[in-house]
Write an enzyme that holds these catalytic residues in place. Structure first.
Site, PDB file in Angstrom:
ATOM      1  N   HIS A  86      42.778  41.436  36.838  1.00 46.81           N
ATOM      2  CA  HIS A  86      42.986  42.315  38.096  1.00 46.81           C
ATOM      3  C   HIS A  86      41.808  41.465  38.866  1.00 46.81           C
ATOM      4  O   HIS A  86      42.042  42.144  39.930  1.00 46.81           O
ATOM      5  CB  HIS A  86      42.737  43.585  37.813  1.00 46.81           C
ATOM      6  CG  HIS A  86      40.590  43.858  37.495  1.00 46.81           C
ATOM      7  ND1 HIS A  86      39.719  44.415  36.151  1.00 46.81           N
ATOM      8  CD2 HIS A  86      39.773  44.010  39.092  1.00 46.81           C
ATOM      9  CE1 HIS A  86      38.963  43.991  36.494  1.00 46.81           C
ATOM     10  NE2 HIS A  86      38.328  44.836  37.718  1.00 46.81           N
ATOM     11  N   ASP A 222      43.180  42.107  29.730  1.00 46.45           N
ATOM     12  CA  ASP A 222      42.421  41.961  31.512  1.00 46.45           C
ATOM     13  C   ASP A 222      42.563  40.379  31.729  1.00 46.45           C
ATOM     14  O   ASP A 222      41.092  40.704  31.976  1.00 46.45           O
ATOM     15  CB  ASP A 222      41.956  43.240  31.769  1.00 46.45           C
ATOM     16  CG  ASP A 222      41.531  42.446  32.888  1.00 46.45           C
ATOM     17  OD1 ASP A 222      42.093  42.518  33.716  1.00 46.45           O
ATOM     18  OD2 ASP A 222      41.338  44.577  33.594  1.00 46.45           O
ATOM     19  N   SER A 656      33.223  42.388  37.348  1.00 47.15           N
ATOM     20  CA  SER A 656      34.764  41.982  36.750  1.00 47.15           C
ATOM     21  C   SER A 656      35.121  40.170  36.682  1.00 47.15           C
ATOM     22  O   SER A 656      34.675  39.924  37.183  1.00 47.15           O
ATOM     23  CB  SER A 656      35.730  42.494  37.314  1.00 47.15           C
ATOM     24  OG  SER A 656      35.646  43.931  37.255  1.00 47.15           O
TER      25      SER A 656
HETATM   26  N1  ARG Z   1      38.063  49.768  37.472  1.00 43.68           N
HETATM   27  C1  ARG Z   1      37.893  48.050  37.285  1.00 43.68           C
HETATM   28  C2  ARG Z   1      37.398  47.894  38.176  1.00 43.68           C
HETATM   29  O1  ARG Z   1      36.472  48.351  38.481  1.00 43.68           O
HETATM   30  C3  ARG Z   1      39.226  47.894  37.339  1.00 43.68           C
HETATM   31  C4  ARG Z   1      40.364  48.385  38.244  1.00 43.68           C
HETATM   32  C5  ARG Z   1      41.513  47.411  38.491  1.00 43.68           C
HETATM   33  N2  ARG Z   1      42.606  48.692  37.982  1.00 43.68           N
HETATM   34  C6  ARG Z   1      43.002  49.489  38.322  1.00 43.68           C
HETATM   35  N3  ARG Z   1      44.025  50.107  37.959  1.00 43.68           N
HETATM   36  N4  ARG Z   1      43.256  49.408  39.810  1.00 43.68           N
HETATM   37  O2  ARG Z   1      37.037  47.126  39.273  1.00 43.68           O
HETATM   38  N1  ASP Z   2      36.026  46.973  37.744  1.00 41.45           N
HETATM   39  C1  ASP Z   2      34.749  46.083  38.069  1.00 41.45           C
HETATM   40  C2  ASP Z   2      34.362  45.399  38.832  1.00 41.45           C
HETATM   41  O1  ASP Z   2      35.769  45.309  39.543  1.00 41.45           O
HETATM   42  C3  ASP Z   2      33.938  46.597  37.300  1.00 41.45           C
HETATM   43  C4  ASP Z   2      32.618  47.726  36.986  1.00 41.45           C
HETATM   44  O2  ASP Z   2      33.034  48.545  37.941  1.00 41.45           O
HETATM   45  O3  ASP Z   2      31.817  48.112  35.827  1.00 41.45           O
HETATM   46  O4  ASP Z   2      33.976  44.199  39.048  1.00 41.45           O
END
Ligand code: ARG
Ligand code: ASP
Length: 720
Positions: A86, A222, A656
């Protein structure tokens, strides 16, 4: 208060508050010698110097900030870099076309010359950091007015960064920590030739999609792979085909040994922003006033877009990334507010504040008038509330329609055309370049979706905003359309130049100075402009007038908290600088009677498989590999292949892609998310509920080696 009662109060304070659990905290790498005892008791086998040193290479030399918002790590002597799928998503998408759909099918360079350049993508190493608090705050007394204070700080910081950069190719910045009580110089080195080496198909790298996002148990592979290139002197350089792979000062060894529940874990990364030291009024505002409004507005947009995506493949492609962007923090906020409610977060803060107030009453401390902090906070947050709500409606609703962003993009052209000293050809050239830049917009645009969103958002603003905060244009809607937003927006979409690429291209294609009038009187432009002006000329400055006082007060509150608890080891809120966080591998209890295991295996991928749901379609080749259960050296002791695991590490957005290491400093996984129950950790960490979600490095290697046939990459690595 008698001496004895005072002692009792103080004793209670130390036992109740900020008795951080061992897992909480995002620590400054320079200062780890304060933590090292605890870390070693928890299972860290190396020294603090092994993590951060300026005398010799250390683990920090293998860590980068990837692009703006992520982390990555070097894993080979040839600058090979790992991060999340991502995090690489934008890059992968830019290389993708209908003929080469790397998003859907993945991509694997078969040799170095097939690694793809990415203009604009950078990685940033931390060269060194230094406590510069005394230089920055030199000559600044408590009584100095805030504006003079800010000016002096800016002046001192500039001198320090100039000094640090002199004679080098480094960047330098002076960053506030602990809400302006401390300042650190961060010297960094930026590499600009970062090439895309490979990524799995979305069916692996984004498996579970937005449905599984922020959730445990998780089965997402990921990750994506990049490589840093330099000039022939191993120095940063713009892209050139003559550049060579970077020779890092340090790269991370990889362990195939796995982990057990309770094992020590350490994360090195760039957490973006947390707010752990807010007063109860602020937590209440965020969790129970701001979040619900934002969630509701985003929900409406997601419903409209999601419904359209279900009806058309084209729309699914066009809106996938926009939908994911809106959905990510929509879901995070839901989790955050629920978490705060469940943990009685506001009440806990209030209870603490009562004791804080008692402490300020004890004579030993009174000089700084700390007793007035909380009443002032209360008053300020009460004042802020209505302006804050207006700002949220203007940003989350008013700026949600895509058409406004497009229309406001014409602002520069309108200005140029109005300037008689600019020659007609130059105006024309600017119109052509605007025309070019809008092509990307229309490629991913459906006016009908945007029209529905615009109606809903304008209606929400009309129904919920204070009249005097509404953009001026509403007055016109009231007069001309009898307040009927629906009728107005329908008219806008059917007549605006911006809602139809043919209409816009016709005027931009043969642009005359006087055509600017048509743009400037366009309904989409007028409405967009009116929303923007209300926000930037009115609501934003009004908000800033209050938040700047809040910020100063927060600085003093932070200082008071530290004075009140001299034995507590505080960590600064995240501010996008490098931090070390540590914890242990651990399952959790999301609800009464439910226990979650600390790892998942490939079996879960098959259990989740549903070929009729986009997010859960499993790649055919992966299925065959799983079916054969031949995991070789990547298998755990029990013969299964672990996909992901969780630990108590306190993390946030920006972490991330960050490496997760075992006690020997070896890479065992890559951080990519948090659990939904624990997203409140940005406001308040709870070791019972907060977990970070980590991709198991053995699954990554298995995919590289067995699935992608990219064994040549695995061979570069130091695998133990
Ligand atoms: N939750 C994760 C982070 O905060 C991954 C986000 C990317 N994935 C998504 N389905 N939007 O950023
Ligand atoms: N998914 C998040 C990021 O892209 C990480 C988190 O918020 O735990 O940095």
């Amino acid at each position: 208060m008698s001496k004895l009662t005072r002692l009792i109060v103080i004793f209670l304070l130390f036992t109740i508050h900020h008795s951080l659990s061992a897992d909480e905290g995002m620590w400054i790498p320079l200062l780890l010698n304060k933590n090292i005892g605890q870390m070693q008791r928890m299972g860290w086998k190396l020294s603090a110097e092994d993590l951060y040193s300026i005398n010799h290479s250390s683990l920090k030399d293998a860590i980068v900030r990837f692009g703006q918002g992520c982390t990555g790590e070097v894993v080979s002597p040839f600058g090979l870099l790992l991060t999340n799928h991502h995090c690489g998503f934008g890059v992968i998408q830019r290389h993708s076309s209908l003929e080469h759909d790397y998003l859907t099918d993945g991509y694997w360079a078969k040799s170095m010359d097939k690694e793809l350049p990415n203009p604009g993508l950078t990685v940033t190493f931390l060269v060194r950091m230094e406590d510069v608090t005394s230089q920055v705050l030199e000559g600044i007394s408590d009584s100095l007015p805030e504006n003079l204070r800010d000016a002096l700080i800016r002046k001192h910081s500039l001198r320090i960064t100039d000094e640090a950069k002199k004679g080098t190719h480094y960047n330098a910045s002076v960053v506030p920590y602990f809400h302006g009580n401390q300042y650190y110089l961060n010297v960094t080195e930026v590499f600009k030739d970062v090439r895309f080496v490979g990524a799995p198909p979305s069916g692996i790298g984004k498996f579970g999609g937005d449905t599984d996002n922020w959730m445990w148990p998780r089965h997402t592979g990921d990750f994506s792979v990049f490589r840093i290139y330099t000039d022939t002197n191993n120095l940063p350089a713009e892209y050139s085909k003559d550049n060579v792979p970077y020779r890092p000062k340090h790269y991370l060894p990889i362990s195939l040994g796995g982990y057990e529940e309770g094992d020590f874990t350490l994360l090195f990364g760039n957490p973006g922003s947390t707010k752990e030291y807010l007063p109860s009024f602020a937590v209440d505002l965020i969790a129970f006033k701001e979040n619900p409004v934002k969630i509701g507005l985003r929900q409406k947009r997601l419903d409209i877009i999601g419904h359209a995506m279900d009806t058309s493949r084209l729309i699914r492609i066009q809106y996938a990334s926009k939908h994911a962007g809106i959905a990510n923090y929509w879901k995070k906020m839901i989790g955050e507010s629920r978490g705060i409610r469940r943990a009685n977060g506001v009440a806990k803060k209030q209870q603490f504040e009562e004791e804080f107030q008692n402490w300020t009453g004890s004579q030993d401390v009174d000089q700084k008038d700390f007793s007035r902090i909380l009443p002032m906070f209360e008053e300020l947050y009460n004042k802020l509330y209505p302006i804050d709500m207006a700002a949220i409606y203007l940003r989350e609703a008013g700026m949600a329609p895509e058409i406004f962003r497009l229309a406001l993009g014409a602002g520069e052209l309108i200005k140029t055309a109005g300037d008689k000293t600019v020659p007609e050809e130059k105006v024309n050239a600017e119109a052509m370049s605007l025309l070019q830049s809008t092509r990307g917009f229309y490629k991913n645009y459906q006016p009908l979706i945007d029209q529905r969103i615009t109606i809903e958002m304008l209606q929400e603003m009309q129904d919920h905003m204070d009249k005097h905060h509404l953009p001026d244009r509403y007055e016109w809607i009231r007069k001309k359309y009898n307040g009927n937003v629906n009728a107005y927006v329908e008219h806008l979409f059917s007549t605006s130049l911006f809602t139809d690429s043919a209409r816009l291209y016709a005027i931009l294609g043969s642009f005359k100075r006087k055509s600017a009038r048509k743009l400037a009187t366009d309904q989409a432009y007028l409405l967009g402009q009116s929303i923007k002006e209300r926000y930037s000329k009115d609501v934003l400055p009004a908000g800033k007038a209050i938040t700047s006082v809040i910020d100063s007060l927060q600085r003093i509150y932070m200082q008071a908290l530290m004075e009140m608890q001299p034995d507590c080891q505080f960590y600064p809120d995240a501010n996008s600088t490098m931090r070390v966080c540590y914890g242990q591998v651990d399952g959790f209890e999301p609800a009464n009677g439910v226990t979650y295991n600390y790892y998942t295996t490939t079996r879960g991928i098959l259990e989740k498989e549903d070929s009729t749901i986009y997010d859960y379609a499993v790649d055919q080749r992966l299925k065959e590999l799983i079916a054969s259960s031949d995991y070789g050296r990547y298998a755990d002791d029990d013969g299964t292949l672990h996909v992901a695991f969780i630990s108590t590490i306190h993390s946030t957005g920006g972490n991330s892609g960050a490496p997760v290491l075992n006690g020997n400093g070896e890479l065992i996984g890559i951080n990519f998310d948090r659990n939904w129950e624990g997203t409140m950790s940005d406001l308040m960490y709870d070791s019972e509920q907060c977990r970070n979600i980590i991709l198991d490095i053995r699954y990554l290697l298995f995919i590289l080696d067995r699935y992608a046939g990219a064994g040549w990459l695995v061979e570069e690595m130091d695998i133990r």
